[in-house]
Design an enzyme around this catalytic site. Structure first.
Site, PDB file in Angstrom:
ATOM      1  N   ARG A 199       0.816  -1.217   0.000  1.00 32.49           N
ATOM      2  CA  ARG A 199       0.000   0.000   0.000  1.00 32.49           C
ATOM      3  C   ARG A 199       0.852   1.272   0.000  1.00 32.49           C
ATOM      4  O   ARG A 199       0.561   2.228  -0.723  1.00 32.49           O
ATOM      5  CB  ARG A 199      -0.883  -0.022   1.260  1.00 32.49           C
ATOM      6  CG  ARG A 199      -1.966   1.018   1.263  1.00 32.49           C
ATOM      7  CD  ARG A 199      -2.724   1.029   2.594  1.00 32.49           C
ATOM      8  NE  ARG A 199      -3.081  -0.258   3.107  1.00 32.49           N
ATOM      9  CZ  ARG A 199      -4.303  -0.821   2.992  1.00 32.49           C
ATOM     10  NH1 ARG A 199      -5.260  -0.191   2.372  1.00 32.49           N
ATOM     11  NH2 ARG A 199      -4.546  -2.001   3.517  1.00 32.49           N
TER      12      ARG A 199
ATOM     13  N   ARG B 158     -13.151  -1.599  -1.975  1.00 35.47           N
ATOM     14  CA  ARG B 158     -12.766  -1.269  -0.597  1.00 35.47           C
ATOM     15  C   ARG B 158     -13.876  -0.613   0.229  1.00 35.47           C
ATOM     16  O   ARG B 158     -14.083  -1.004   1.373  1.00 35.47           O
ATOM     17  CB  ARG B 158     -11.496  -0.415  -0.571  1.00 35.47           C
ATOM     18  CG  ARG B 158     -10.306  -1.043  -1.308  1.00 35.47           C
ATOM     19  CD  ARG B 158      -8.979  -0.336  -1.040  1.00 35.47           C
ATOM     20  NE  ARG B 158      -8.569  -0.513   0.340  1.00 35.47           N
ATOM     21  CZ  ARG B 158      -8.699   0.377   1.274  1.00 35.47           C
ATOM     22  NH1 ARG B 158      -9.162   1.562   0.986  1.00 35.47           N
ATOM     23  NH2 ARG B 158      -8.349   0.105   2.497  1.00 35.47           N
TER      24      ARG B 158
ATOM     25  N   CYS C  11     -26.192  -3.809  -8.651  1.00 39.19           N
ATOM     26  CA  CYS C  11     -27.440  -4.095  -7.949  1.00 39.19           C
ATOM     27  C   CYS C  11     -27.185  -4.731  -6.592  1.00 39.19           C
ATOM     28  O   CYS C  11     -27.421  -5.927  -6.379  1.00 39.19           O
ATOM     29  CB  CYS C  11     -28.322  -4.968  -8.833  1.00 39.19           C
ATOM     30  SG  CYS C  11     -28.706  -4.109 -10.346  1.00 39.19           S
TER      31      CYS C  11
ATOM     32  N   TYR D 198      -4.811  -2.169  -3.895  1.00 38.50           N
ATOM     33  CA  TYR D 198      -6.040  -2.916  -3.592  1.00 38.50           C
ATOM     34  C   TYR D 198      -7.253  -2.319  -4.314  1.00 38.50           C
ATOM     35  O   TYR D 198      -8.366  -2.320  -3.798  1.00 38.50           O
ATOM     36  CB  TYR D 198      -6.265  -3.013  -2.072  1.00 38.50           C
ATOM     37  CG  TYR D 198      -5.057  -3.570  -1.353  1.00 38.50           C
ATOM     38  CD1 TYR D 198      -4.677  -4.890  -1.530  1.00 38.50           C
ATOM     39  CD2 TYR D 198      -4.263  -2.754  -0.541  1.00 38.50           C
ATOM     40  CE1 TYR D 198      -3.545  -5.399  -0.913  1.00 38.50           C
ATOM     41  CE2 TYR D 198      -3.123  -3.253   0.081  1.00 38.50           C
ATOM     42  CZ  TYR D 198      -2.771  -4.576  -0.115  1.00 38.50           C
ATOM     43  OH  TYR D 198      -1.644  -5.071   0.499  1.00 38.50           O
TER      44      TYR D 198
HETATM   45  N1  LLP Z   1       2.964  -9.152   3.310  1.00 35.99           N
HETATM   46  C1  LLP Z   1       1.949  -9.971   3.614  1.00 35.99           C
HETATM   47  C2  LLP Z   1       2.239 -11.324   4.083  1.00 35.99           C
HETATM   48  C3  LLP Z   1       0.618  -9.513   3.485  1.00 35.99           C
HETATM   49  O1  LLP Z   1      -0.372 -10.324   3.794  1.00 35.99           O
HETATM   50  C4  LLP Z   1       0.370  -8.189   3.021  1.00 35.99           C
HETATM   51  C5  LLP Z   1      -0.997  -7.702   2.857  1.00 35.99           C
HETATM   52  C6  LLP Z   1       1.470  -7.389   2.700  1.00 35.99           C
HETATM   53  C7  LLP Z   1       2.755  -7.895   2.865  1.00 35.99           C
HETATM   54  C8  LLP Z   1       1.322  -5.984   2.190  1.00 35.99           C
HETATM   55  O2  LLP Z   1       0.734  -5.172   3.147  1.00 35.99           O
HETATM   56  P1  LLP Z   1       0.638  -3.595   2.905  1.00 35.99           P
HETATM   57  O3  LLP Z   1       2.044  -3.038   2.952  1.00 35.99           O
HETATM   58  O4  LLP Z   1       0.013  -3.354   1.598  1.00 35.99           O
HETATM   59  O5  LLP Z   1      -0.191  -3.113   4.025  1.00 35.99           O
HETATM   60  N2  LLP Z   1      -7.322  -5.520   0.646  1.00 35.99           N
HETATM   61  C9  LLP Z   1      -7.021  -4.850   1.889  1.00 35.99           C
HETATM   62  C10 LLP Z   1      -5.601  -5.073   2.348  1.00 35.99           C
HETATM   63  C11 LLP Z   1      -5.236  -6.525   2.502  1.00 35.99           C
HETATM   64  C12 LLP Z   1      -3.798  -6.720   2.878  1.00 35.99           C
HETATM   65  C13 LLP Z   1      -3.410  -8.154   2.822  1.00 35.99           C
HETATM   66  N3  LLP Z   1      -2.039  -8.421   3.095  1.00 35.99           N
HETATM   67  C14 LLP Z   1      -7.350  -3.378   1.726  1.00 35.99           C
HETATM   68  O6  LLP Z   1      -7.787  -2.982   0.660  1.00 35.99           O
HETATM   69  O7  LLP Z   1      -7.205  -2.612   2.659  1.00 35.99           O
END
Ligand code: LLP
Length: 421
Positions: A277, A313, A345, A374
């Site tokens: 992210r 989201r 819908c 995401y």
């Molecule tokens: N590493 C692992 C093992 C993870 O499960 C994730 C995210 C990341 C790294 C990356 O995390 P970040 O730096 O992006 O926070 N769809 C959700 C977020 C799900 C995150 C899943 N794992 C949303 O839209 O907020």
């Protein structure tokens, strides 16, 4: 800091006018800024030790154009499926910079990772360890492995994206770590290389990370005393970003880096990070068109041509995305409140409720900010809506890095069985 700004009365991605893109590619569409991706990657890289592996979390944005942009800067990849592994390789990320995470790797995916020669498997359970061992032995290979340890720390984030508490499906509880490492050490197809931890996503304070890393560093010492070679610490991803213009921003990469330095000082382990992210979110917007403004009994609805199938989201996490007009609202422009909704819908196909914004009319373009992570990756063809295309901008150049799927192609994914032909 990002590269989306108003110029000559219209929102631009770098030097490209989003209104022009809307005419050229149609709405809705995702648009990413190379300069923002690069800036975020460099800021993170500058904040962590030089020899770290920064494995961009492909699940946040798996577009090949985005992955190659990051690969050129030296990024590796954190993948969670054979599909993501193939995408990372196709984007030019070398196998030795790829880490493979995930609780449910299939045997075929393990075989693929082994044959490619990836940097490591982040293994999340003892049965997975046994399965990986069998496959590695059958191939005459040895799998480099960290065990993902669940430190039992509350990441203080949205319940749907927290992973580090005791009874989460992710990782091995820290209370069982020594046993699990001892079991791994007995397997000839497994080579222990370190420890992995990831406590959740969109974490906006340093304290949960610091508590988790302190536990992992303690564990590293215990495991080394047990005779294991803990040469790498994979600290996962999770650092949050600002989704609202009006709240205090989460800690920046340099504050995060300083905390990591404090937490891991003297350990002498190579660090791995899996940011997703942080790199991609503010590097992307979703542009949509207002189809109708409908007056209800007590409120007005702005009905867009983008729906929850394009940006899930808000429906899934009640997530907030700023929504701005592509045409710059001039001083004195009327303001109004809307429920901003999509055409799908489902009553959850709502992007914002009672949102005050510059007054809208049919045909206006709006941009959802902070949609680069995401966003497109979680889109679907629900309601038989072709997923939004993706455009990558670099300076004044732009390229459609995922075209819109045509209706013929969409329909052609199905088959009529022979007994109905
Ligand atoms: N590493 C692992 C093992 C993870 O499960 C994730 C995210 C990341 C790294 C990356 O995390 P970040 O730096 O992006 O926070 N769809 C959700 C977020 C799900 C995150 C899943 N794992 C949303 O839209 O907020």
């Amino acid at each position: 800091m990002n590269h989306f700004a108003y110029k000559s009365g219209s929102l631009h991605a770098e030097d490209v006018d989003l209104a022009v893109l809307a005419r050229e590619v149609g709405t809705p569409f995702y648009c990413y800024s190379s300069a923002t991706l690069e800036r975020h990657y460099r800021a993170f890289a500058a904040a962590v030790p030089k020899d770290s592996l920064i494995a961009f979390s492909v699940k946040a944005n798996g577009n090949l154009g985005v992955l190659r942009t990051l690969a050129r800067l030296g990024a590796g990849a954190d993948v969670v499926s054979g599909g993501e592994l193939r995408k990372a390789l196709a984007a030019g990320i070398t196998a030795e910079r790829i880490v493979f995470s995930g609780v449910g790797k299939t045997k075929a995916e393990m075989a693929l990772g082994l044959e490619a020669g990836i940097h490591q498997f982040n293994v999340e359970s003892e049965p997975e360890l046994d399965a990986l061992n069998v496959i590695a032995l059958a191939k005459g290979l040895v799998a480099p492995v960290t065990l993902r340890i669940n430190p039992d720390v509350d990441a203080k984030t949205h319940a749907k994206i927290t992973t580090g508490t005791a009874e989460s499906k992710f990782g091995i509880p820290i209370s069982r770590a020594r046993e699990a490492y001892a079991a791994a050490a007995r397997l000839d197809g497994i080579r222990i290389v370190g420890i992995d931890v990831h406590i959740g996503s969109q974490i906006t304070e340093l304290a949960p990370f610091e508590a988790a890393f302190a536990r992992i560093v303690e564990l590293a010492k215990v495991l080394r005393a047990d005779g294991h070679d803990i040469a790498r610490l994979d600290l996962g991803g999770g650092l949050g970003v600002s989704y609202r213009t009006d709240n205090t921003p989460p800690p920046d990469p340099s504050a995060y880096g300083a905390m990591v330095e404090r937490a891991t000082r003297g350990l002498g382990a190579r660090l791995i990070f899996e940011p997703g992210r942080l790199i991609a979110a503010n590097a992307g917007v979703l542009v949509a068109q207002v189809l109708y403004v409908k007056q209800g009994e007590t409120k007005a609805f702005a009905i867009l041509d983008a729906g929850m199938n394009d940006l899930l989201r808000p429906a899934l996490y009640e997530a907030h995305h700023e929504i701005v007009s592509v045409a710059e609202p001039m001083p004195g422009h009327a303001r109004a409140r809307y429920d901003v909704v999509g055409p799908v819908c489902e009553s959850t196909d709502v992007f914002a409720q009672g949102r005050e914004m510059a007054a809208l009319k049919a045909g206006d373009l709006v941009a959802f900010l902070t949609a680069g992570a995401y966003g497109a990756v979680m889109s679907s063809a629900y309601n038989a809506r072709p997923p939004a295309p993706e455009v990558l901008v670099k300076g004044e150049r732009w390229s459609v890095v995922r075209p819109r799927i045509g209706y013929d192609a969409l329909i052609a994914t199905d088959r009529i069985p022979d007994w109905l032909a």
